[in-house]
Design a protein around this motif. Sequence first.
Motif, short mmCIF file in Angstrom:
data_model
loop_
_atom_site.label_atom_id
_atom_site.label_comp_id
_atom_site.label_asym_id
_atom_site.label_seq_id
_atom_site.Cartn_x
_atom_site.Cartn_y
_atom_site.Cartn_z
N VAL A 91 0.80 -1.24 0.02
CA VAL A 91 0.06 0.20 0.07
C VAL A 91 1.68 1.24 0.31
N GLY A 92 1.67 1.22 0.25
CA GLY A 92 2.71 2.48 0.34
C GLY A 92 3.75 2.80 -1.10
N GLU A 93 2.87 2.17 -2.14
CA GLU A 93 3.60 1.78 -3.01
C GLU A 93 2.00 3.03 -4.31
N LEU A 94 1.24 2.23 -3.47
CA LEU A 94 -0.30 2.96 -4.04
C LEU A 94 -0.81 4.68 -3.38
N ALA A 95 -0.46 5.32 -4.48
CA ALA A 95 -0.63 6.82 -4.54
C ALA A 95 -2.07 7.03 -3.75
N GLU A 96 -3.01 6.56 -4.20
CA GLU A 96 -4.16 6.62 -3.39
C GLU A 96 -4.57 6.69 -1.71
N VAL A 97 -4.03 5.72 -1.47
CA VAL A 97 -3.78 5.78 0.10
C VAL A 97 -3.08 6.45 0.15
N ARG A 98 -3.37 7.92 1.22
CA ARG A 98 -3.04 8.70 1.78
C ARG A 98 -2.36 8.55 3.34
N GLU A 99 -2.82 7.41 3.32
CA GLU A 99 -2.96 6.95 5.11
C GLU A 99 -2.97 5.69 5.34
N CYS A 100 -2.12 4.80 6.51
CA CYS A 100 -2.17 3.41 6.27
C CYS A 100 -2.19 3.12 8.25
N TYR A 101 -3.17 2.41 8.64
CA TYR A 101 -3.05 2.22 10.09
C TYR A 101 -3.21 1.13 10.14
N MET A 102 -1.91 -0.36 11.18
CA MET A 102 -2.33 -1.24 11.80
C MET A 102 -2.82 -1.25 12.89
N LEU A 103 -3.92 -2.37 12.89
CA LEU A 103 -4.57 -2.09 13.85
C LEU A 103 -4.65 -3.38 15.09
N ASN A 104 -4.96 -3.03 16.37
CA ASN A 104 -5.77 -4.11 17.00
C ASN A 104 -7.12 -4.35 17.19
N GLY A 105 -6.96 -5.55 16.59
CA GLY A 105 -8.55 -6.06 17.17
C GLY A 105 -9.17 -6.72 15.80
N GLU A 106 -10.17 -7.32 15.36
CA GLU A 106 -10.94 -7.73 14.02
C GLU A 106 -10.32 -7.45 12.43
N ILE A 107 -9.49 -5.97 12.20
CA ILE A 107 -9.60 -5.49 11.25
C ILE A 107 -8.07 -5.68 11.72
N ASP A 108 -7.11 -5.42 10.53
CA ASP A 108 -6.16 -5.19 10.05
C ASP A 108 -4.91 -3.83 10.16
N PHE A 109 -6.42 -3.22 9.26
CA PHE A 109 -5.42 -1.99 8.10
C PHE A 109 -6.24 -0.78 7.89
N LEU A 110 -6.61 -0.25 8.47
CA LEU A 110 -7.60 1.02 8.47
C LEU A 110 -6.59 1.62 7.39
N LEU A 111 -7.35 2.12 5.71
CA LEU A 111 -6.53 3.10 5.16
C LEU A 111 -7.24 4.47 4.79
N LYS A 112 -6.87 5.20 4.33
CA LYS A 112 -7.52 6.72 3.89
C LYS A 112 -6.90 6.60 2.69
N VAL A 113 -8.22 6.48 2.21
CA VAL A 113 -7.55 6.67 0.33
C VAL A 113 -8.99 7.98 -0.13
N VAL A 114 -7.89 8.51 -1.93
CA VAL A 114 -8.59 9.84 -1.98
C VAL A 114 -9.32 8.87 -3.60
N ALA A 115 -10.23 9.53 -4.51
CA ALA A 115 -9.96 9.18 -5.62
C ALA A 115 -11.35 10.53 -5.71
N ARG A 116 -11.01 10.23 -7.57
CA ARG A 116 -11.59 11.22 -8.17
C ARG A 116 -12.79 11.64 -8.17
N ASP A 117 -13.48 10.06 -7.86
CA ASP A 117 -15.17 9.67 -8.12
C ASP A 117 -15.85 8.63 -7.62
N LEU A 118 -16.36 8.02 -7.57
CA LEU A 118 -16.84 6.70 -7.11
C LEU A 118 -16.60 5.45 -7.89
N GLN A 119 -16.49 5.82 -9.85
CA GLN A 119 -16.17 4.89 -10.76
C GLN A 119 -14.95 4.63 -10.61
#
Length: 157
Positions: A91-119
């Motif tokens: 994910v470090g190589e994916l420009a759309e992923v602006r933030e990446c957090y490893m979490l404790n619990g059921e979910i392993d990572f939380l990513l903040k992603v930007v995009a031009r539109d839904l498509q």
Amino acid sequence: MASQKFDQIDLQILGELQKNGRMTNVELAQMVGLTAPPCLRRVRALEESGVIRSYHADLDAAKLGYGITVFAMVSLRSQAEADLKAFEDYVGELAEVRECYMLNGEIDFLLKVVARDLQSFQSFLTAHLTSAPNVTSVKTSLTIRTAKQLAGIPVES
């Protein structure tokens, strides 16, 4: 990692630079009650110690065509350290992923992603996230609006 000890002037410098990293050293020195040379020495010391990590412009995503922000909650098949690191590198190589957090619990990572539109987000999701190695599930939440967005951390001076 223990936090360093900072005096009142260091904290003032950090607070002012966090608000406006473009101010001149002379302006900063006046704000914190120093002359320019000792102020610059303190700023350099804070930079060299890694407390000040970088200076950057805060860009308006919407004005640059990135109309949506999505939070993606990613679960991995394996949580072995090598697999966690491989996902972080991926994910470090994916420009759309602006933030990446490893979490404790059921979910392993939380990513903040930007995009031009839904498509374009949908294309990104299927091409890069759900098909990524070791990913078992991706749950997404599209932001409606941003109620608060502050850079940095609270600095108490």
